[in-house]
Scaffold this motif. Structure first.
Motif, PDB file in Angstrom:
ATOM      1  N   ASP A   1     -39.691  15.126  -7.260  1.00 35.83           N
ATOM      2  CA  ASP A   1     -41.071  15.034  -6.793  1.00 35.83           C
ATOM      3  C   ASP A   1     -41.176  15.590  -5.372  1.00 35.83           C
ATOM      4  OD1 ASP A   1     -40.160  13.019  -5.050  1.00 35.83           O
ATOM      5  OD2 ASP A   1     -41.028  11.402  -6.235  1.00 35.83           O
ATOM      6  N   LYS A   2     -42.408  15.682  -4.876  1.00 29.66           N
ATOM      7  CA  LYS A   2     -42.642  16.305  -3.577  1.00 29.66           C
ATOM      8  C   LYS A   2     -41.960  15.525  -2.443  1.00 29.66           C
ATOM      9  CE  LYS A   2     -46.047  18.731  -0.937  1.00 29.66           C
ATOM     10  NZ  LYS A   2     -47.306  19.366  -0.850  1.00 29.66           N
ATOM     11  N   GLU A   3     -41.968  14.214  -2.515  1.00 31.79           N
ATOM     12  CA  GLU A   3     -41.337  13.391  -1.472  1.00 31.79           C
ATOM     13  C   GLU A   3     -39.829  13.649  -1.409  1.00 31.79           C
ATOM     14  OE1 GLU A   3     -40.678   8.693  -0.246  1.00 31.79           O
ATOM     15  OE2 GLU A   3     -42.058   9.193  -1.872  1.00 31.79           O
ATOM     16  N   PHE A   4     -39.163  13.649  -2.569  1.00 35.78           N
ATOM     17  CA  PHE A   4     -37.728  13.906  -2.598  1.00 35.78           C
ATOM     18  C   PHE A   4     -37.423  15.337  -2.128  1.00 35.78           C
ATOM     19  CE2 PHE A   4     -33.919  15.519  -4.720  1.00 35.78           C
ATOM     20  CZ  PHE A   4     -32.982  14.618  -4.229  1.00 35.78           C
ATOM     21  N   GLY A   5     -38.190  16.308  -2.625  1.00 39.56           N
ATOM     22  CA  GLY A   5     -37.984  17.699  -2.228  1.00 39.56           C
ATOM     23  C   GLY A   5     -38.149  17.894  -0.736  1.00 39.56           C
ATOM     24  N   GLN A   6     -39.129  17.195  -0.139  1.00 37.48           N
ATOM     25  CA  GLN A   6     -39.337  17.302   1.306  1.00 37.48           C
ATOM     26  C   GLN A   6     -38.149  16.729   2.067  1.00 37.48           C
ATOM     27  OE1 GLN A   6     -42.008  18.991   2.700  1.00 37.48           O
ATOM     28  NE2 GLN A   6     -40.685  18.861   4.511  1.00 37.48           N
ATOM     29  N   LYS A   7     -37.583  15.621   1.576  1.00 35.96           N
ATOM     30  CA  LYS A   7     -36.386  15.045   2.217  1.00 35.96           C
ATOM     31  C   LYS A   7     -35.229  16.040   2.191  1.00 35.96           C
ATOM     32  CE  LYS A   7     -37.428  10.196   1.429  1.00 35.96           C
ATOM     33  NZ  LYS A   7     -37.057   8.969   0.717  1.00 35.96           N
ATOM     34  N   VAL A   8     -35.082  16.767   1.091  1.00 39.72           N
ATOM     35  CA  VAL A   8     -34.004  17.750   0.966  1.00 39.72           C
ATOM     36  C   VAL A   8     -34.194  18.889   1.976  1.00 39.72           C
ATOM     37  CG1 VAL A   8     -32.964  19.486  -0.563  1.00 39.72           C
ATOM     38  CG2 VAL A   8     -33.489  17.202  -1.440  1.00 39.72           C
ATOM     39  N   VAL A   9     -35.409  19.445   2.058  1.00 36.64           N
ATOM     40  CA  VAL A   9     -35.623  20.559   2.995  1.00 36.64           C
ATOM     41  C   VAL A   9     -35.556  20.082   4.442  1.00 36.64           C
ATOM     42  CG1 VAL A   9     -36.839  22.038   1.342  1.00 36.64           C
ATOM     43  CG2 VAL A   9     -38.167  20.538   2.844  1.00 36.64           C
ATOM     44  N   ASP A  10     -35.998  18.851   4.725  1.00 38.65           N
ATOM     45  CA  ASP A  10     -35.872  18.306   6.077  1.00 38.65           C
ATOM     46  C   ASP A  10     -34.405  18.155   6.477  1.00 38.65           C
ATOM     47  OD1 ASP A  10     -38.637  18.189   6.370  1.00 38.65           O
ATOM     48  OD2 ASP A  10     -38.756  16.014   5.996  1.00 38.65           O
ATOM     49  N   ALA A  11     -33.583  17.680   5.549  1.00 35.52           N
ATOM     50  CA  ALA A  11     -32.156  17.528   5.828  1.00 35.52           C
ATOM     51  C   ALA A  11     -31.499  18.888   6.083  1.00 35.52           C
ATOM     52  CB  ALA A  11     -31.461  16.811   4.664  1.00 35.52           C
ATOM     53  N   GLN A  12     -31.888  19.894   5.319  1.00 35.23           N
ATOM     54  CA  GLN A  12     -31.355  21.240   5.525  1.00 35.23           C
ATOM     55  C   GLN A  12     -31.748  21.763   6.903  1.00 35.23           C
ATOM     56  OE1 GLN A  12     -29.298  22.883   3.525  1.00 35.23           O
ATOM     57  NE2 GLN A  12     -29.258  24.766   4.717  1.00 35.23           N
ATOM     58  N   LEU A  13     -32.977  21.537   7.303  1.00 37.52           N
ATOM     59  CA  LEU A  13     -33.465  21.990   8.606  1.00 37.52           C
ATOM     60  C   LEU A  13     -32.734  21.280   9.743  1.00 37.52           C
ATOM     61  CD1 LEU A  13     -35.652  24.088   9.277  1.00 37.52           C
ATOM     62  CD2 LEU A  13     -37.253  22.215   9.576  1.00 37.52           C
ATOM     63  N   LYS A  14     -32.370  20.017   9.547  1.00 37.72           N
ATOM     64  CA  LYS A  14     -31.599  19.289  10.556  1.00 37.72           C
ATOM     65  C   LYS A  14     -30.206  19.895  10.717  1.00 37.72           C
ATOM     66  CE  LYS A  14     -32.879  14.631  11.399  1.00 37.72           C
ATOM     67  NZ  LYS A  14     -32.594  13.232  11.166  1.00 37.72           N
ATOM     68  N   LYS A  15     -29.617  20.357   9.614  1.00 38.45           N
ATOM     69  CA  LYS A  15     -28.286  20.959   9.663  1.00 38.45           C
ATOM     70  C   LYS A  15     -28.296  22.295  10.373  1.00 38.45           C
ATOM     71  CE  LYS A  15     -26.472  19.156   5.310  1.00 38.45           C
ATOM     72  NZ  LYS A  15     -26.013  19.558   3.981  1.00 38.45           N
ATOM     73  N   LYS A  16     -29.337  23.095  10.078  1.00 43.00           N
ATOM     74  CA  LYS A  16     -29.375  24.441  10.636  1.00 43.00           C
ATOM     75  C   LYS A  16     -30.807  24.945  10.684  1.00 43.00           C
ATOM     76  CE  LYS A  16     -27.213  28.948  10.360  1.00 43.00           C
ATOM     77  NZ  LYS A  16     -26.123  29.723   9.831  1.00 43.00           N
ATOM     78  N   ARG A  17     -31.219  25.372  11.887  1.00 40.22           N
ATOM     79  CA  ARG A  17     -32.560  25.935  12.076  1.00 40.22           C
ATOM     80  C   ARG A  17     -32.516  27.431  12.339  1.00 40.22           C
ATOM     81  NH1 ARG A  17     -36.628  22.933  16.010  1.00 40.22           N
ATOM     82  NH2 ARG A  17     -37.023  25.137  16.318  1.00 40.22           N
ATOM     83  N   LEU A  18     -31.434  27.890  12.956  1.00 37.13           N
ATOM     84  CA  LEU A  18     -31.336  29.283  13.373  1.00 37.13           C
ATOM     85  C   LEU A  18     -30.527  30.080  12.353  1.00 37.13           C
ATOM     86  CD1 LEU A  18     -31.910  31.428  15.557  1.00 37.13           C
ATOM     87  CD2 LEU A  18     -29.725  30.789  16.588  1.00 37.13           C
ATOM     88  N   TYR A  19     -31.165  31.099  11.792  1.00 37.94           N
ATOM     89  CA  TYR A  19     -30.505  31.987  10.838  1.00 37.94           C
ATOM     90  C   TYR A  19     -30.526  33.401  11.398  1.00 37.94           C
ATOM     91  CZ  TYR A  19     -30.548  28.186   7.512  1.00 37.94           C
ATOM     92  OH  TYR A  19     -30.327  26.987   6.898  1.00 37.94           O
TER      93      TYR A  19
END
Length: 126
Positions: A66-84
């Motif tokens: 669902d959207k809530e779970f998916g948002q948690k996944v992308v937020d966690a990814q952004l915390k790991k790495k923001r600069l590409y």
């Protein structure tokens, strides 16, 4: 995993990206997810950098994501790495080829080929 994204880089050095991922898990049904990101971009020699400031999870074809779970996944990814960052291998008026630098995942180090679409102060790469 198959990824398709459209990135629009503006002359004010902001960007937006819409990404669709097709995931093909072994023994399970394929599913797609889509998200939208924004941030700032810049060039440093032959390296293009993107600082992702925000990503919004938009949808999944898998009803268990669902959207809530998916948002948690992308937020966690952004915390790991923001600069590409990616090294530009080839650039002309209609196309771009590049490869990622300092990737978090070895399997993500693949050459990307893009076609250029101009619209006013925007350049989109698909």
């Amino acid at each position: 995993l198959v990824m398709r994204s459209t990135t629009t880089r503006r002359t004010d050095h902001t960007f937006t990206t819409v990404t669709t991922l097709l995931t093909k898990p072994d023994g399970k049904t394929d599913f797609t997810t889509e998200d939208s990101s924004r941030g700032k971009w810049w060039l440093d020699g032959d390296v293009v950098a993107h600082d992702y400031e925000h990503t919004e999870f938009l949808s999944s074809s898998d009803p268990s994501i669902d959207k809530e779970f998916g948002q948690k996944v992308v937020d966690a990814q952004l915390k790991k790495k923001r600069l590409y960052q990616s090294r530009i291998l080839f650039l002309d008026k209609t196309s771009l080829r590049m490869t990622p630098l300092n990737s978090m995942y070895e399997e993500a180090v693949v050459e990307t080929r893009c076609k250029r679409v101009s619209a006013g102060d925007r350049v989109s790469l698909q």
